[in-house]
Design a protein around this motif. Structure first.
Motif, PDB file in Angstrom:
ATOM      1  N   TYR A 156       0.849  -1.163  -0.013  1.00  0.00           N
ATOM      2  CA  TYR A 156       0.074   0.083  -0.022  1.00  0.00           C
ATOM      3  C   TYR A 156       0.742   1.121   0.112  1.00  0.00           C
ATOM      4  N   ALA A 157       2.073   1.252   0.536  1.00  0.00           N
ATOM      5  CA  ALA A 157       2.856   2.459   0.771  1.00  0.00           C
ATOM      6  C   ALA A 157       3.397   2.710  -0.646  1.00  0.00           C
ATOM      7  N   ALA A 158       3.743   1.594  -1.539  1.00  0.00           N
ATOM      8  CA  ALA A 158       4.506   1.666  -2.564  1.00  0.00           C
ATOM      9  C   ALA A 158       3.300   2.476  -3.470  1.00  0.00           C
ATOM     10  N   VAL A 159       2.205   2.329  -3.557  1.00  0.00           N
ATOM     11  CA  VAL A 159       1.402   3.044  -4.421  1.00  0.00           C
ATOM     12  C   VAL A 159       1.479   4.536  -4.152  1.00  0.00           C
ATOM     13  N   LEU A 160       1.795   5.078  -2.831  1.00  0.00           N
ATOM     14  CA  LEU A 160       2.021   6.487  -2.437  1.00  0.00           C
ATOM     15  C   LEU A 160       3.423   6.954  -2.835  1.00  0.00           C
ATOM     16  N   ASN A 161       4.239   6.056  -3.505  1.00  0.00           N
ATOM     17  CA  ASN A 161       5.570   6.358  -3.642  1.00  0.00           C
ATOM     18  C   ASN A 161       6.355   6.229  -2.338  1.00  0.00           C
ATOM     19  N   LEU A 168       5.034  12.898  -1.170  1.00  0.00           N
ATOM     20  CA  LEU A 168       3.797  12.990   0.087  1.00  0.00           C
ATOM     21  C   LEU A 168       4.193  13.526   1.027  1.00  0.00           C
ATOM     22  N   VAL A 169       5.764  13.339   1.429  1.00  0.00           N
ATOM     23  CA  VAL A 169       6.232  13.980   2.822  1.00  0.00           C
ATOM     24  C   VAL A 169       7.326  14.595   2.462  1.00  0.00           C
ATOM     25  N   ALA A 170       7.421  15.946   2.549  1.00  0.00           N
ATOM     26  CA  ALA A 170       8.315  16.922   2.363  1.00  0.00           C
ATOM     27  C   ALA A 170       9.324  16.717   3.017  1.00  0.00           C
ATOM     28  N   ARG A 171      10.620  17.114   2.236  1.00  0.00           N
ATOM     29  CA  ARG A 171      11.935  17.448   3.187  1.00  0.00           C
ATOM     30  C   ARG A 171      11.783  18.520   4.015  1.00  0.00           C
ATOM     31  N   ARG A 172      12.493  18.660   5.379  1.00  0.00           N
ATOM     32  CA  ARG A 172      12.568  19.813   5.954  1.00  0.00           C
ATOM     33  C   ARG A 172      13.768  20.348   6.128  1.00  0.00           C
TER      34      ARG A 172
END
Length: 225
Positions: A56-61, A93-97
Motif C-alpha cells: 500500500y505504501a508503494a502506491v503512495l511512492n 507526499l512527505v516533504a523534506r524539512r
C-alpha cells in the motif's frame, strides 16, 4: 439455557482474534514513527502485516523502513529518478524539512554520542540531561556576553529536535530540581544520520566552526519523514 450460554462463552474464547486493521497501521505510520515500546500491540500487527503495508505504501511512492533490532518503523519517500531516467517524477507526499545550522549541529553531536555509547556496550537506552546537551553544544558556539541568552537559544534548539522526534523528554523524578530535565536520544536518529555521514563528522564540524566564526548560517535537509 445456562449450558448453552456457557458453551457460547467457550466458543468466543476459542475464536481467533480479529485481523489487525491495516488502515490503522497505515494512518499511524503516515502521522509519525511507530515505536515497539510505544505500542507493542500495533508493533506486533505491523510485523504480521508488513507485506501489505509495503504494498500500500508503494502506491503512495513510499517505502516502509522497519528496524526490528532497534524497534522502530516509519515511511520514507522513495528516491527520485535520475535525470536520465524516463520514469515519471511523482510529487512527494512527505516533504523534506530544511534544518537550521543549530539543529544540524545538535543532531550531529547526538549521533556521535550515540555511536560512542553503543561502542561501550551495556544499556541500549541513551539518556542525557539538559545540562549535558548544553555543554555538548556550547563548545562549538562563539562566546558571548549574555550567558542566559545563549542557554535559551540552545534550549530552543533542543525543543526543535524533540519535535522532530530525535529526542524524547522524560518525566522528572519526584523531588527532582527544575534543572534536572532529561532526554532519551531516540535510536531512530541512526536511520537519518547514517554511517557515511558520521564518518565525515570531524570535517563537518570544522566547517561548522568556520561558519560560526564568520556568522554564516548553514541549512541542510533531513530525510525525516
Amino acid at each position: 439455557m445456562e449450558e448453552q450460554h456457557s458453551g457460547s462463552d467457550e466458543a468466543r474464547a476459542a475464536a481467533p482474534a480479529p485481523v489487525a486493521d491495516l488502515s490503522v497501521l497505515l494512518i499511524s505510520l503516515l502521522k509519525s514513527v511507530l515505536y515497539r515500546d510505544g505500542d507493542e500491540r500495533q508493533w506486533a500487527a505491523l510485523l504480521n502485516l508488513q507485506v501489505q503495508v509495503r504494498d500500500y505504501a508503494a502506491v503512495l511512492n513510499l517505502d516502509l523502513v522497519l528496524d526490528e533490532a532497534e524497534g522502530h518503523a516509519f515511511l520514507r519517500s522513495r528516491p527520485e529518478p535520475a535525470d536520465d531516467d524516463s520514469a515519471p517524477r511523482l510529487p512527494r507526499l512527505v516533504a523534506r524539512r530544511p534544518l537550521s545550522f543549530p539543529v544540524s549541529l545538535l543532531l550531529a553531536l547526538l549521533r556521535k554520542k550515540l555511536a560512542e555509547f553503543d561502542a561501550g556496550g551495556g544499556d541500549t537506552r541513551l539518556v542525557v540531561s539538559r545540562d549535558d546537551i548544553v555543554e555538548l553544544v556550547r563548545v562549538f558556539l562563539p562566546d558571548g556576553p549574555n550567558e542566559a541568552r545563549l542557554i535559551d537559544q540552545i534550549e530552543t534548539t533542543i525543543n526543535k529536535v524533540v519535535k522532530l522526534g530525535f529526542l524524547h523528554k522524560l518525566k522528572a523524578a519526584s523531588g527532582a530540581s527544575a534543572g534536572a530535565t532529561s532526554y532519551e536520544v531516540r535510536r531512530i536518529l541512526k536511520a537519518f544520520v547514517d554511517a557515511q555521514w558520521l564518518a565525515e563528522f570531524d570535517a563537518r564540524l570544522a566547517s561548522y566552526q568556520s561558519q560560526l566564526a564568520g556568522v554564516t548560517p548553514a541549512r541542510e535537509e533531513t530525510g525525516h519523514e
